[in-house]
Scaffold this motif. Structure first.
Motif, PDB file in Angstrom:
ATOM      1  N   ALA A  50       0.828  -1.210   0.000  1.00 64.87           N
ATOM      2  CA  ALA A  50       0.000   0.000   0.000  1.00 64.87           C
ATOM      3  C   ALA A  50       0.864   1.263   0.000  1.00 64.87           C
ATOM      4  O   ALA A  50       0.580   2.223  -0.724  1.00 64.87           O
ATOM      5  CB  ALA A  50      -0.926  -0.005   1.212  1.00 64.87           C
ATOM      6  N   ASP A  51       1.923   1.269   0.813  1.00 66.08           N
ATOM      7  CA  ASP A  51       2.807   2.439   0.865  1.00 66.08           C
ATOM      8  C   ASP A  51       3.427   2.720  -0.498  1.00 66.08           C
ATOM      9  O   ASP A  51       3.443   3.868  -0.971  1.00 66.08           O
ATOM     10  CB  ASP A  51       3.918   2.212   1.896  1.00 66.08           C
ATOM     11  N   THR A  52       3.935   1.672  -1.124  1.00 61.71           N
ATOM     12  CA  THR A  52       4.588   1.847  -2.426  1.00 61.71           C
ATOM     13  C   THR A  52       3.593   2.330  -3.475  1.00 61.71           C
ATOM     14  O   THR A  52       3.915   3.192  -4.301  1.00 61.71           O
ATOM     15  CB  THR A  52       5.226   0.522  -2.873  1.00 61.71           C
ATOM     16  N   ALA A  53       2.390   1.792  -3.439  1.00 62.91           N
ATOM     17  CA  ALA A  53       1.369   2.190  -4.409  1.00 62.91           C
ATOM     18  C   ALA A  53       0.986   3.654  -4.233  1.00 62.91           C
ATOM     19  O   ALA A  53       0.824   4.403  -5.217  1.00 62.91           O
ATOM     20  CB  ALA A  53       0.143   1.295  -4.265  1.00 62.91           C
ATOM     21  N   ALA A  54       0.816   4.091  -2.989  1.00 65.56           N
ATOM     22  CA  ALA A  54       0.446   5.487  -2.741  1.00 65.56           C
ATOM     23  C   ALA A  54       1.556   6.430  -3.192  1.00 65.56           C
ATOM     24  O   ALA A  54       1.297   7.463  -3.823  1.00 65.56           O
ATOM     25  CB  ALA A  54       0.140   5.690  -1.257  1.00 65.56           C
ATOM     26  N   ALA A  87       0.816  -4.662  -8.691  1.00 66.98           N
ATOM     27  CA  ALA A  87       1.061  -5.835  -9.535  1.00 66.98           C
ATOM     28  C   ALA A  87       2.543  -6.176  -9.567  1.00 66.98           C
ATOM     29  O   ALA A  87       2.925  -7.360  -9.557  1.00 66.98           O
ATOM     30  CB  ALA A  87       0.534  -5.576 -10.943  1.00 66.98           C
ATOM     31  N   ARG A  88       3.397  -5.136  -9.617  1.00 59.68           N
ATOM     32  CA  ARG A  88       4.838  -5.390  -9.614  1.00 59.68           C
ATOM     33  C   ARG A  88       5.303  -5.984  -8.286  1.00 59.68           C
ATOM     34  O   ARG A  88       6.365  -6.597  -8.215  1.00 59.68           O
ATOM     35  CB  ARG A  88       5.594  -4.094  -9.904  1.00 59.68           C
ATOM     36  N   ASN A  89       4.519  -5.782  -7.227  1.00 60.93           N
ATOM     37  CA  ASN A  89       4.850  -6.333  -5.914  1.00 60.93           C
ATOM     38  C   ASN A  89       4.065  -7.610  -5.627  1.00 60.93           C
ATOM     39  O   ASN A  89       3.875  -7.985  -4.461  1.00 60.93           O
ATOM     40  CB  ASN A  89       4.579  -5.293  -4.826  1.00 60.93           C
ATOM     41  N   HIS A  90       3.580  -8.235  -6.717  1.00 59.70           N
ATOM     42  CA  HIS A  90       2.960  -9.558  -6.637  1.00 59.70           C
ATOM     43  C   HIS A  90       1.681  -9.558  -5.797  1.00 59.70           C
ATOM     44  O   HIS A  90       1.354 -10.568  -5.151  1.00 59.70           O
ATOM     45  CB  HIS A  90       3.947 -10.596  -6.086  1.00 59.70           C
ATOM     46  N   PHE A  91       0.987  -8.443  -5.818  1.00 63.63           N
ATOM     47  CA  PHE A  91      -0.321  -8.394  -5.165  1.00 63.63           C
ATOM     48  C   PHE A  91      -1.364  -8.454  -6.276  1.00 63.63           C
ATOM     49  O   PHE A  91      -1.457  -7.545  -7.110  1.00 63.63           O
ATOM     50  CB  PHE A  91      -0.470  -7.107  -4.348  1.00 63.63           C
ATOM     51  N   VAL A  92      -2.134  -9.511  -6.277  1.00 61.23           N
ATOM     52  CA  VAL A  92      -3.119  -9.727  -7.333  1.00 61.23           C
ATOM     53  C   VAL A  92      -4.499  -9.359  -6.814  1.00 61.23           C
ATOM     54  O   VAL A  92      -4.966  -9.914  -5.800  1.00 61.23           O
ATOM     55  CB  VAL A  92      -3.108 -11.197  -7.810  1.00 61.23           C
ATOM     56  N   VAL A  93      -5.121  -8.391  -7.482  1.00 56.55           N
ATOM     57  CA  VAL A  93      -6.461  -7.966  -7.096  1.00 56.55           C
ATOM     58  C   VAL A  93      -7.458  -9.032  -7.546  1.00 56.55           C
ATOM     59  O   VAL A  93      -7.432  -9.508  -8.689  1.00 56.55           O
ATOM     60  CB  VAL A  93      -6.812  -6.601  -7.721  1.00 56.55           C
ATOM     61  N   GLY A  94      -8.369  -9.421  -6.662  1.00 54.86           N
ATOM     62  CA  GLY A  94      -9.352 -10.455  -6.941  1.00 54.86           C
ATOM     63  C   GLY A  94      -9.172 -11.618  -6.000  1.00 54.86           C
ATOM     64  O   GLY A  94      -8.178 -11.717  -5.249  1.00 54.86           O
ATOM     65  N   ASN A  95     -10.183 -12.528  -5.981  1.00 49.46           N
ATOM     66  CA  ASN A  95     -10.133 -13.686  -5.081  1.00 49.46           C
ATOM     67  C   ASN A  95      -9.956 -13.252  -3.631  1.00 49.46           C
ATOM     68  O   ASN A  95      -9.138 -13.806  -2.893  1.00 49.46           O
ATOM     69  CB  ASN A  95      -9.011 -14.657  -5.480  1.00 49.46           C
TER      70      ASN A  95
END
Length: 660
Positions: free
Chosen positions: A48-52, A77-85
Motif C-alpha cells: 500500500a505504501d509503495t502504491a500510494a 502488480a509489480r509487488n505480486h499483489f493480485v487484485v481479486g479472489n
C-alpha cells in the motif's frame, strides 16, 4: 521414601512434562500463527505504501486521464499483489489537514490530488487464536480473515503566494444602502433592494474559494478540479451568484445573507457571457490545495457585478436622487473589472512580475459621466452674466472697423459696398448642448516583485508587493463615445459664445438671407482634459516576519492587510484640474472680413478665463465631490486609500512522502 511413592512421583513429573510441552507447543503455534499474520500485514502495508507513493510521484489524479488508481494498480502488480479472489485495492484522492494538536486527517475529494490514499485488503486463513476467541465468544468461526493496510502519500507542499485587494468599506448605513442598490440595479439590469442588514451581512461573511469553485464546476458541468477550464468557461451573473448561495447555505449562512444573495440573483437579468478568470487569477498548474483560501462575500459579489457591467454594452444610469443632484444625469460603466485575488508560485511571478505568471491584483477602472442639461446651466448664478460680459471687450474692436468703411454694431447689419449685407449674430450657449463631465478612476494595482522563505531556523518570511494607488483624470466639454466599446472617447470644446454671421440680400425691395454660419466670426468655448494631481502614489508594501503585525500567514489563513500610502493633496489636485479650464477661440471662417476680430479675441483670453473659470469651478466641485467621496468607494475604489493583503506558504523540498 518407599519405592512405591518414588514410582508415583516419576509418573506425576511425566504428566507435568507433557503438560508443559503442550503449553509450549500451543504458544509456539500462537507465535508462529500470529507472526504469519504480522508478516502478511507488514507485506501488505509495504504494498500500500509503495502504491500510494507511486500514484503521487506520477502526478496521478482522480480525474479522467492521469488515473491515480491505474498507477496504484500497476505498482501493486509489480509487488505480486493480485487484485481479486478476496484481494481488493481502493484508491482515493483528496487532501490532508493538520489539526492544532498536530494530528493529520485525510479528507477524500475527487477534485483534489494533493494527497492520495490507497487501501489494500487481503484475505488470509484465520489464526488459531482468532478462531478460538471467536469460538469462546459465541461468534461464528470464519476460516478466513481480511487484513487491511492504509497508506496516504502527499506531494511536498509547494511554495505559494496570494495577493488580495479589497474595498475599505467597513459597514453600510441607510444612505450607502440606497446608493449600492441604485448602482447594482444599473449594473445587473434588474431591481436590487437589499436592506442595510443584507449589505452588512455580505460584508461580514467569508466564502471558501475552493468550495465556491467546486460548486460552480458542478453547476456548469466542468470536470472536477479542472480550474483552468472553469475560469475560462462562459457563465452568467445569475449562475455565479447561485453557486455562492449553494455553498453558503450548506455552511449555515444567516438568513440576511441568503436573502440578499437571492435578491441579487433575481436582479441579474443580463445574459451577457462572463468568465470568472477576469476577476480571479490562478497560475497555470496551480493545485487545488492553493485554493484553500477565504474571500469576502461582498467582495466576490462586487466583482461579479462589476464584471457584468464591463461585459454589457449599456452603462448604468443612476436615479437623479442617488447623489442628491437634481436635474443631472449620472451614468457609470466599468471599463476594466477588478482582479480580486491572485494565487501562484512566487518564484515564477518574481521572474517576470507582469508576465503570464504574475501574481497581480487590481481594483476596477470606472468611468463616470455627469451630464448637466442646459436649464441647469442657465440657472447657475453668474454663468449667463459672465458670458454676456465677454461682449463688452469686443465692442471697441467692432467700432474700430468703421475706418474700413464698415458699419457694425452687435446684432445689426454689416454692409459692404457693392455686396450683400452681413449680420453678426451672437448666441450664448448655442445649440442647447449639455455640459459633459467624465471622471475616470483607474484601478489601483499591486503585484509580487520579491519574496523570501526561511532556511531552517534562519531567514525571513516575506512578500513584497509593488503597489500603485488610483489615478483619476477629468474631462469637461462636449464629450462623445464615452461608453463606446468600438470608438475612443472624444472630448471637444463646449461652445459658450457663437459669433455667427448671416448674409442678407435686398433686390428691388425684397430681402432674403442665407443660412446662418455658426462661428463664422469666431467664438469661445471651454474644455478640460487633466489628470487630478496627487491622485496616484507608488510604493512597495513589504509583508515580513521581522515587522510586527505584518507577517504573511500561510495561504488559507486570514490575510495580513496593509494600507498603501494615501494619494496626497486630492483636494488641491482637484482644484488644480478645475483651474486648468481651457478657453478656446474659434477662428472665423476663411475670407470673412470679421476675421480681423480673431487676434483680438485671442488677446482677450486672459480676461475671459478670469470671468469663466470661477463659474465653472462652482459648477464642477459640487458634482465631483459626491462621486469622489461616495460613488467610487461603494465600488471598492478609493482615491485616498487601498488595502492589499498577502499570504505566503513556504513549501517543502523533496519527493512524495507518506503522511499517514
Amino acid at each position: 521414601m518407599s519405592p512405591r511413592f518414588q514410582c508415583k512421583q516419576r509418573g506425576a513429573i511425566g504428566l507435568m512434562a507433557v503438560g508443559v510441552l503442550a503449553v509450549v507447543l500451543a504458544f509456539t503455534l500462537l507465535v508462529v500463527d500470529t507472526g504469519r499474520l504480522y508478516l502478511e500485514k507488514r507485506k501488505l502495508q509495504g504494498v500500500a505504501d509503495t502504491a500510494a507513493l507511486e500514484a503521487v510521484s506520477r502526478n496521478g489524479t482522480c480525474l479522467a486521464g492521469l488515473s491515480a488508481a491505474t498507477y496504484a494498480g500497476q505498482s501493486v502488480a509489480r509487488n505480486h499483489f493480485v487484485v481479486g479472489n478476496g484481494n481488493t485495492l481502493v484508491t482515493q484522492c483528496g487532501a490532508v489537514t493538520t489539526a492544532a494538536s498536530g494530528q493529520r486527517t485525510f479528507s477524500a475529494n475527487p477534485a483534489l490530488s494533493s494527497a492520495i490514499q490507497v487501501v489494500a485488503s487481503k484475505t488470509v486463513t484465520t489464526s488459531v487464536a482468532g478462531g478460538i476467541w471467536s469460538l469462546f465468544s459465541g461468534n461464528s468461526v470464519s476460516l478466513n480473515t481480511v487484513l487491511t493496510a492504509t497508506a496516504v502519500a502527499a506531494k511536498p507542499t509547494p511554495t505559494l503566494a496570494q495577493l488580495s485587494i479589497k474595498s475599505t468599506l467597513a459597514s453600510v448605513d441607510t444612505a450607502n444602502a440606497s446608493l449600492l442598490n441604485g448602482l447594482f440595479s444599473g449594473f445587473l439590469g434588474g431591481n436590487v433592494s437589499l436592506t442595510v442588514a443584507g449589505w452588512n451581512g455580505l460584508l461580514n461573511t467569508n466564502i471558501s474559494l475552493l468550495s465556491y469553485l467546486d460548486q460552480l464546476a458542478i453547476n456548469l458541468g466542468v470536470s472536477a478540479g479542472n480550474y483552468t477550464q472553469l475560469l475560462s468557461t462562459n457563465v452568467t451573473a445569475s449562475q455565479l451568484v447561485q453557486a455562492a448561495i449553494t455553498v453558503l447555505t450548506a455552511n449555515g449562512a444567516t438568513a440576511d445573507v441568503l436573502t440578499a444573495l437571492g435578491n441579487l440573483k433575481v436582479a441579474a437579468i443580463s445574459q451577457a457571457p462572463l468568465t470568472l478568470g477576469k476577476i480571479l487569477q490562478l497560475q497555470t498548474g496551480t493545485t487545488a490545495a492553493a485554493l484553500n483560501a477565504n474571500l469576502q462575500v461582498f467582495q466576490l459579489i462586487q466583482g461579479v457585478v462589476q464584471l457584468s457591467s464591463n461585459q454589457s454594452a449599456a452603462s448604468a444610469t443612476l436615479p437623479v436622487s442617488v447623489l442628491g443632484l437634481a436635474n443631472i444625469t449620472t451614468q457609470i460603466k466599468v471599463i476594466e473589472p477588478p482582479q480580486l485575488s491572485a494565487i501562484g508560485d512566487p518564484a515564477l511571478a518574481v521572474a517576470n512580475p507582469l508576465g503570464p505568471n504574475a501574481i497581480y491584483v487590481r481594483t476596477a477602472q470606472v468611468r463616470t459621466q455627469v451630464t448637466v442639461s442646459l436649464p441647469v446651466l442657465n440657472s447657475l448664478s453668474g454663468l449667463t452674466t459672465a458670458v454676456n460680459n465677454l461682449v463688452g471687450p469686443l465692442t471697441p474692436v467692432l467700432s474700430g472697423l468703421l475706418s474700413l468703411n464698415l458699419v457694425t454694431t452687435i446684432n445689426s447689419t454689416l454692409c459692404l459696398l457693392g455686396a450683400g449685407c452681413q449680420q453678426l449674430d451672437l448666441l450664448v450657449l448655442p445649440g442647447n448642448l449639455p455640459l459633459n463631465i467624465v471622471l475616470d478612476a483607474g484601478g489601483a494595482s499591486s503585484y509580487v516583485t520579491a519574496y523570501s522563505c526561511p532556511t531552517g531556523s534562519a531567514g525571513t518570511k516575506s512578500v513584497t508587493a509593488h503597489t500603485t494607488t488610483s489615478l483619476a483624470s477629468l474631462n469637461v466639454g462636449n464629450i462623445t463615445h464615452a461608453f463606446s466599446s468600438t470608438q475612443p472617447m472624444s472630448v471637444a470644446p463646449m461652445p459658450l459664445v457663437d459669433l455667427g454671421i448671416q448674409t442678407c440680400h435686398k433686390i428691388l425691395g425684397i430681402g432674403s438671407c442665407d443660412p446662418r454660419v455658426p462661428f463664422g466670426a469666431g467664438g469661445i468655448a471651454i474644455q478640460v482634459q487633466s489628470n487630478i494631481a496627487g491622485s496616484n502614489s507608488i510604493q512597495d508594501l513589504v509583508f515580513s516576519s521581522t515587522t510586527p503585525f505584518a507577517t504573511p500567514p500561510n495561504v488559507g489563513l486570514a490575510s495580513t492587510y496593509q494600507a498603501a500610502a494615501p494619494a496626497t493633496n486630492l483636494v488641491s489636485g482637484l482644484s488644480t484640474a478645475l483651474n486648468g479650464v481651457s478657453i478656446t477661440a474659434y477662428q472665423p471662417s476663411g475670407g470673412n472680413p470679421l476675421g480681423a476680430l480673431a487676434p483680438t479675441v485671442v488677446a482677450l483670453l486672459g480676461s475671459v478665463s478670469a470671468i469663466v473659470t470661477p463659474v465653472v469651478d462652482n459648477l464642477l466641485a459640487p458634482l465631483l465631490n459626491p462621486i469622489l467621496n461616495n460613488l467610487l468607494n461603494m465600488l471598492g475604489i478609493s482615491l485616498a486609500n487601498v488595502n492589499v493583503g498577502a499570504n505566503l506558504t513556504c513549501g517543502q523540498t523533496g519527493e512524495a512522502y507518506l503522511v499517514i
